[in-house]
Structures are given as structure tokens and as C-alpha cells.
Write a protein that holds these residues in place. Structure first.
Motif, PDB file in Angstrom:
ATOM      1  N   PRO A   1       0.336  11.575  -2.842  1.00 34.49           N
ATOM      2  CA  PRO A   1      -0.781  11.028  -2.059  1.00 34.49           C
ATOM      3  C   PRO A   1      -0.482   9.633  -1.539  1.00 34.49           C
ATOM      4  CG  PRO A   1      -1.278  10.955  -4.412  1.00 34.49           C
ATOM      5  CD  PRO A   1      -0.001  11.717  -4.268  1.00 34.49           C
ATOM      6  N   THR A   2      -0.691   9.435  -0.246  1.00 30.79           N
ATOM      7  CA  THR A   2      -0.473   8.140   0.401  1.00 30.79           C
ATOM      8  C   THR A   2      -1.582   7.914   1.416  1.00 30.79           C
ATOM      9  OG1 THR A   2       0.920   9.134   2.105  1.00 30.79           O
ATOM     10  CG2 THR A   2       2.033   8.236   0.156  1.00 30.79           C
TER      11      THR A   2
ATOM     12  N   GLY B   1      -1.286   1.805  -4.081  1.00 32.33           N
ATOM     13  CA  GLY B   1      -1.392   3.201  -3.682  1.00 32.33           C
ATOM     14  C   GLY B   1      -2.481   3.965  -4.401  1.00 32.33           C
ATOM     15  N   MET B   2      -2.469   5.295  -4.220  1.00 27.89           N
ATOM     16  CA  MET B   2      -3.536   6.164  -4.722  1.00 27.89           C
ATOM     17  C   MET B   2      -3.302   6.689  -6.134  1.00 27.89           C
ATOM     18  SD  MET B   2      -4.458   8.507  -1.417  1.00 27.89           S
ATOM     19  CE  MET B   2      -5.200   7.816   0.063  1.00 27.89           C
TER      20      MET B   2
ATOM     21  N   THR C   1       0.813  -1.209   0.000  1.00 27.81           N
ATOM     22  CA  THR C   1       0.000   0.000   0.000  1.00 27.81           C
ATOM     23  C   THR C   1       0.850   1.264   0.000  1.00 27.81           C
ATOM     24  OG1 THR C   1      -0.119   0.007   2.421  1.00 27.81           O
ATOM     25  CG2 THR C   1      -1.866  -1.163   1.233  1.00 27.81           C
ATOM     26  N   GLY C   2       2.167   1.114   0.168  1.00 24.51           N
ATOM     27  CA  GLY C   2       3.050   2.276   0.226  1.00 24.51           C
ATOM     28  C   GLY C   2       3.608   2.701  -1.118  1.00 24.51           C
ATOM     29  N   SER C   3       3.254   2.012  -2.203  1.00 25.09           N
ATOM     30  CA  SER C   3       3.714   2.394  -3.541  1.00 25.09           C
ATOM     31  C   SER C   3       2.583   2.161  -4.530  1.00 25.09           C
ATOM     32  CB  SER C   3       4.961   1.592  -3.940  1.00 25.09           C
ATOM     33  OG  SER C   3       4.661   0.206  -4.042  1.00 25.09           O
TER      34      SER C   3
ATOM     35  N   ASP D   1       1.566   1.209   5.563  1.00 23.40           N
ATOM     36  CA  ASP D   1       2.359   0.635   4.481  1.00 23.40           C
ATOM     37  C   ASP D   1       2.525  -0.865   4.686  1.00 23.40           C
ATOM     38  OD1 ASP D   1       4.091   0.062   2.451  1.00 23.40           O
ATOM     39  OD2 ASP D   1       5.735   1.314   3.170  1.00 23.40           O
ATOM     40  N   THR D   2       1.800  -1.669   3.905  1.00 24.31           N
ATOM     41  CA  THR D   2       1.925  -3.127   4.008  1.00 24.31           C
ATOM     42  C   THR D   2       3.220  -3.635   3.410  1.00 24.31           C
ATOM     43  OG1 THR D   2       0.793  -3.484   1.885  1.00 24.31           O
ATOM     44  CG2 THR D   2      -0.575  -3.399   3.880  1.00 24.31           C
TER      45      THR D   2
END
Length: 368
Positions: free
Chosen positions: A322-323, A268-269, A124-126, A347-348
Motif C-alpha cells: 500500500p502506497t 507510509g500506510m 511518504t514513500g516508505s 513520494d516526498t
């Protein structure tokens, strides 16, 4: 044990009781069987499920909760008729935490035509979804236990009939971390990650990600997506000054030392992430859910919008990057509670929690 909905929309729990037999003689101790029906808010179910916080039977709160739940159930039923159901990876929604591969959460994804499976880390962090591509030094397997290994496939655009390089004039190529390879007329990329000296470099390609409805059996959903191909056996400088690469160049750092060795699935977004692509193409709503079990097994769904009564935490949206950034307002170490406010990224793709002072000192002093 099974669940059933009553005519009023409230949930019932059915507990079946079968005949008991003598294991040695095979003689039945009972000649009939049946089941008792208990409402979800009954004392029997509350005791069986060990649930806290349910209202006492017969109180105003009890009937208020009943009516509220009926309203939610009917709302969900109506919503499923007008929106697309959640989808997940073809083959199932299971995710796994693999200690030998960096304690990250992984899932099996299927890409290309014909379809090929890859074991990718969920991050989820990238934003970018990339696979090792046309490389000779990339990992081909990893050991699960002694004497048992899992084969790792390597992505190759030339073997997928639905693969095509992203051209330089694509709107997704106009980013600081992406540039044009004029000789190949393809969009090149480089992504640098939080871990020291960890990056992936390659070109972007369009292909098909094979998904399915989160049902049993699954209805197939083939979604055109953009992914990165990262080669493992070329030096970084060759990527920018030579044209002797096909799909990409290199992976560095943790990607060569046991984390995400078969690809990374960015959640990520940004508009290049798979959840964003699925939403923009009308496959699902712009949301997804991940659940983690203490034993390391979880699940993932795209288009899961949750329930109307669930608690939510707003994101701190930063337009430049955006994160999933949230505000933490309190830290509890055993019985010691400290009011302190700071922001943190969920961040997974990171195995450890990183904290700055004063939050770090609060926790360190609390456990010392």
C-alpha cells in the motif's frame, strides 16, 4: 491584521489603522485611531486579498456560500470537542527543504529519555522511521552556510531509559524484510529504497517520540513508537551471519552521500509507520497533512482530517504494497492539454518526478 468570528459564525477581517507620525519631528498627524470591520465576502476584502471565485455580494450564491461556511465552522467547532486535536513534533510543526541534503523535506524530531533531537527527512514513500545508531562513521554535522554547521546526534539505545529491542516474537517482525537475530533476541530489518544501492539495515527498537499539540504553547504528547537503528560501519554480510552488532549495521547509497544523513521518517500506510502507530494507540485519527511553501518552508500535522468542502483524490490501494498511489488523468504543458491516464506515487522522499512513456513523451515534446 487579525481575524474574528461574527455572532453568526461567518469570518470577518479586521484591518487596523494607527496614527501616522512624522519620523523626524515625532509630531502626530492624527489624534485618534480605530479600525474598519469588513466581512470576508465584502468587496474591500476581496480586493485586499486578491481572491478569485468568491460570489458577488447580494446574489443567491453569495448567501448560499455564507450559510455553507457557517455550517462548516459550527461543524468544526463541535468536532474539536469530541476528537483529539492535531499533534505535531515537539518544538513546532515546521518543515524545511534543505538543498544541500538532497532537496528533501526535513523536520526536527525528539526521541528517547532523556530527549535527543534528530534532523530527519520526511518520506511518504516508505514506512519505517529509522535513525543512525551507535556508529562511528555516521555524519556528525553538516554545513548550512560557510562557517556555520549544525550538529547531528547519533541514536543509542543504551543511553535512553525508555528504549527496548523489539523481540523476535513480535507481530511486526513477521515480514519478508525482517528476520530474527537469535543471539540478541531482537527483530532485525533491511529496507531497500528506490535510489540505486540505497538501503538501511539494523534492528527495531521501541522508544518514545516526543510530540505536542499544534497549539501555542504546546501540550506535550509522549507517544511510544517503534523505530529502526541503522549502524554505519559494518559490512552488510556481517548483519546476517555474525552477532557483533548492537543496534544495526549499515546505510548505503544516498544515505551516505548527502540525503537523510541523520535519519528517515517514514510516513507510509504500513502499521509500522508513525501515523499508523499514533492512530492505533488512540493519539490521533489515522491521517496527517503536509503543506509545502515555494520558499521551502512548510508544516506537518498528525490527525488533521481537513475540511468537509475540500477537494479529494482517491488512492489506488494495493494490498501487497500500500502506497499513496493516485491516478493522473490529464497533463498540461503551458496551454497544451493532453488527456492521458496513468498512476503515480506521491513520494516526498524523492527529489525528482519519474515518468514512463507515453506520459514522459507528452511532457518532453511539449517543452522542446
Amino acid at each position: 491584521m487579525c481575524f474574528k468570528e461574527s455572532v453568526f459564525g461567518s469570518c470577518l477581517i479586521l484591518i487596523a489603522f494607527a496614527c501616522w507620525f512624522n519620523a523626524k519631528s515625532g509630531e502626530a498627524f492624527g489624534t485618534t485611531f480605530g479600525f474598519d470591520i469588513h466581512h470576508r465576502y465584502s468587496d474591500t476584502v476581496k480586493e485586499f486579498l486578491n481572491l478569485d471565485g468568491l460570489p458577488e455580494k447580494g446574489t443567491v450564491d453569495y448567501y448560499t456560500a455564507m450559510a455553507h461556511r457557517d455550517h462548516l465552522l459550527k461543524g468544526r467547532r463541535l468536532a474539536t470537542t469530541t476528537t483529539n486535536p492535531p499533534i505535531t513534533f515537539f518544538g513546532g510543526n515546521e518543515t524545511l527543504q534543505i538543498p544541500s541534503l538532497g532537496f528533501l523535506h526535513y523536520s526536527v524530531v525528539t526521541v528517547g529519555t532523556p530527549p535527543v533531537e534528530y534532523l530527519v527527512a520526511l518520506d511518504t514513500g516508505s514506512d519505517l522511521f529509522w535513525l543512525p545508531c551507535d556508529c562511528t562513521n555516521c555524519a556528525r554535522s553538516f554545513n548550512v552556510t560557510r562557517g556555520k554547521s549544525v550538529k547531528l546526534n547519533i541514536y543509542s539505545p543504551s543511553t535512553s531509559t525508555t528504549s527496548a529491542p523489539v523481540p523476535c516474537n513480535s507481530t511486526i517482525c513477521v515480514r519478508p524484510q525482517r528476520r530474527c537475530s537469535i543471539r540478541l533476541n531482537a527483530c532485525a530489518y533491511q529496507e531497500v529504497y528506490l535510489s540505486a544501492n540505497t538501503s538501511t539495515t539494523g534492528i527495531l527498537v521501541d522508544d518514545v517520540l516526543h510530540l505536542g499539540t499544534d497549539t501555542d504553547p504546546q501540550d506535550p504528547v509522549d507517544a511510544p513508537i517503534t523505530l529502526g537503528g541503522a549502524k554505519c560501519n559494518k559490512p552488510l554480510l556481517d548483519f546476517f551471519f555474525f552477532s557483533g552488532f548492537r543496534c544495526g549495521i549499515i546505510q548505503t547509497g544516498d544515505f551516505l552521500e548527502g540525503a537523510a544523513i541523520n535519519g528517515l521518517f517514514g510516513l507510509g500506510m504500513d502499521n509500522i509507520s508513525v501515523p499508523s502507530i499514533l492512530a492505533s494507540k488512540g493519539f490521533t485519527s489515522n491521517s496527517f497533512s503536509m503543506c509545502f511553501d515555494p520558499e521551502g518552508v512548510g508544516r506537518i500535522e498528525f490527525g488533521d482530517k481537513g475540511s468537509a468542502d475540500q477537494q479529494v483524490t482517491p488512492f489506488n490501494l494495493r494490498q501487497s504494497y500500500p502506497t499513496y498511489n493516485v491516478t493522473v488523468k490529464q497533463i498540461a504543458v503551458e496551454k497544451n492539454v493532453t488527456d492521458i491516464e496513468f498512476s503515480a506515487i506521491f513520494d516526498t522522499g524523492t527529489s525528482f518526478a519519474y515518468l514512463n512513456d507515453p506520459a514522459y513523451s507528452v511532457i518532453a515534446q511539449g517543452v522542446s
